[in-house]
Design a protein around this motif. Sequence first.
Motif, PDB file in Angstrom:
ATOM      1  N   PHE A 187       0.963  -1.216   0.111  1.00 15.01           N
ATOM      2  CA  PHE A 187       0.031   0.249  -0.244  1.00 15.01           C
ATOM      3  C   PHE A 187       0.869   1.018   0.433  1.00 15.01           C
ATOM      4  O   PHE A 187       0.450   2.527  -1.123  1.00 15.01           O
ATOM      5  N   TRP A 188       1.537   1.226   0.761  1.00 13.40           N
ATOM      6  CA  TRP A 188       2.574   2.328   1.104  1.00 13.40           C
ATOM      7  C   TRP A 188       3.158   2.541  -0.008  1.00 13.40           C
ATOM      8  O   TRP A 188       3.463   4.321  -0.467  1.00 13.40           O
ATOM      9  N   ALA A 189       3.770   1.663  -0.996  1.00 14.00           N
ATOM     10  CA  ALA A 189       5.127   1.732  -1.794  1.00 14.00           C
ATOM     11  C   ALA A 189       3.676   2.288  -3.427  1.00 14.00           C
ATOM     12  O   ALA A 189       4.385   3.131  -4.358  1.00 14.00           O
ATOM     13  N   VAL A 190       2.839   1.431  -3.243  1.00 16.13           N
ATOM     14  CA  VAL A 190       1.639   2.499  -4.283  1.00 16.13           C
ATOM     15  C   VAL A 190       1.088   3.945  -4.305  1.00 16.13           C
ATOM     16  O   VAL A 190       1.296   4.672  -5.260  1.00 16.13           O
ATOM     17  N   LEU A 191       1.354   4.047  -3.128  1.00 17.10           N
ATOM     18  CA  LEU A 191       0.424   4.836  -2.811  1.00 17.10           C
ATOM     19  C   LEU A 191       1.777   6.070  -3.276  1.00 17.10           C
ATOM     20  O   LEU A 191       1.465   6.836  -3.758  1.00 17.10           O
ATOM     21  N   LEU A 192       3.312   5.903  -2.203  1.00 17.03           N
ATOM     22  CA  LEU A 192       4.258   6.260  -2.941  1.00 17.03           C
ATOM     23  C   LEU A 192       4.761   6.934  -4.515  1.00 17.03           C
ATOM     24  O   LEU A 192       5.153   7.956  -5.133  1.00 17.03           O
ATOM     25  N   GLY A 193       4.600   5.384  -5.187  1.00 16.01           N
ATOM     26  CA  GLY A 193       4.755   5.737  -6.873  1.00 16.01           C
ATOM     27  C   GLY A 193       3.264   6.628  -7.436  1.00 16.01           C
ATOM     28  O   GLY A 193       3.726   7.160  -7.823  1.00 16.01           O
ATOM     29  N   CYS A 194       1.928   6.501  -6.663  1.00 18.78           N
ATOM     30  CA  CYS A 194       1.208   7.748  -7.612  1.00 18.78           C
ATOM     31  C   CYS A 194       1.385   9.097  -6.776  1.00 18.78           C
ATOM     32  O   CYS A 194       1.016   9.821  -7.517  1.00 18.78           O
ATOM     33  N   LEU A 195       1.706   8.921  -5.718  1.00 18.88           N
ATOM     34  CA  LEU A 195       2.465  10.312  -5.286  1.00 18.88           C
ATOM     35  C   LEU A 195       3.357  10.948  -6.315  1.00 18.88           C
ATOM     36  O   LEU A 195       3.722  12.177  -6.503  1.00 18.88           O
ATOM     37  N   ILE A 196       4.223  10.769  -7.117  1.00 20.03           N
ATOM     38  CA  ILE A 196       5.078  11.062  -7.849  1.00 20.03           C
ATOM     39  C   ILE A 196       5.180  10.338  -9.138  1.00 20.03           C
ATOM     40  O   ILE A 196       5.270  12.008 -10.150  1.00 20.03           O
ATOM     41  N   GLY A 197       4.238   9.176  -9.404  1.00 21.72           N
ATOM     42  CA  GLY A 197       4.330   9.624 -10.949  1.00 21.72           C
ATOM     43  C   GLY A 197       2.758   9.974 -11.524  1.00 21.72           C
ATOM     44  O   GLY A 197       2.847  10.327 -12.952  1.00 21.72           O
ATOM     45  N   TRP A 198       1.040   9.706 -10.674  1.00 17.84           N
ATOM     46  CA  TRP A 198       0.142  10.956 -10.991  1.00 17.84           C
ATOM     47  C   TRP A 198       1.281  11.881 -12.102  1.00 17.84           C
ATOM     48  O   TRP A 198       0.589  13.211 -12.673  1.00 17.84           O
ATOM     49  N   PRO A 199       1.210  13.440 -10.709  1.00 22.71           N
ATOM     50  CA  PRO A 199       1.702  14.514 -10.666  1.00 22.71           C
ATOM     51  C   PRO A 199       2.322  14.820 -12.026  1.00 22.71           C
ATOM     52  O   PRO A 199       1.704  15.372 -13.053  1.00 22.71           O
ATOM     53  N   VAL A 200       3.705  14.009 -12.845  1.00 23.74           N
ATOM     54  CA  VAL A 200       4.483  14.302 -13.436  1.00 23.74           C
ATOM     55  C   VAL A 200       3.551  13.645 -14.640  1.00 23.74           C
ATOM     56  O   VAL A 200       3.772  14.659 -15.995  1.00 23.74           O
TER      57      VAL A 200
END
Length: 237
Positions: A35-48
């Motif tokens: 969960f935390w890995a995917v959440l961190l990935g979303c916080l980086i990948g989605w905005p960019v």
Amino acid sequence: MNYLSEAVVWLNDPLNWTNPGGLLDRLSEHLQISFWAVLLGCLIGWPVGIWLGHRGRGGSAVITLANLTLALPTLAMLTILPLTPLGFGKPPVVVALAVFAVPPLLSNAYTGLRSVDPEVKDAAKGMGLSGSQVLFRVELPLAVPYLAAGLRTAAVQVVATTTLATFVNGGGLGEIISAGFGLGISVGGNQIVAGGLFVVLLALVVEGLLALVQRLVTPRALRAAKRRRPTAAAPAG
């Protein structure tokens, strides 16, 4: 010895689920890390990806970044990151898996924004919507299916790869498999197979649930258009 049948017997033993360090404990750790890995990935990948897709620039940079990130061996990162101030345990595992999750999230976000019909955006601008309003009221709602598809891919990859966390004392279901190897194949073979089967089943469950979510967030009009879209013919010769 039939390790598959022995694995089923091992999974049917309630003590293997409820004992300290059993399947329930390891499943909880596995899901938390994922969960935390995917959440961190979303916080980086989605905005960019959303920002680049909205601006209509950086397509080659997105592809290059995604390819470079995929080229990084996850096991090597799990080995190197514990030597940094992150130390051993869950933090380096979460960071390594987040890096692994970024490419599908980034590329799908970019593709989703770029797939919006330019005429729709021009019509929105003609109605007086600002750039940010076009993004939040037009582009993002139409790109939601792509965002869901990226989340689905990233989550399944992370859930499957979290098994490697056992190499850096990160917990998760990989500990079940590692403990089986510690007992030796002749004694712990059933536990090794049981752990592997459980990870596969977990990944399939996550895939099924997120596939359902992806379908639910896809507007009916887009689903109907996708069904009506003709299949491209194979080139002659």
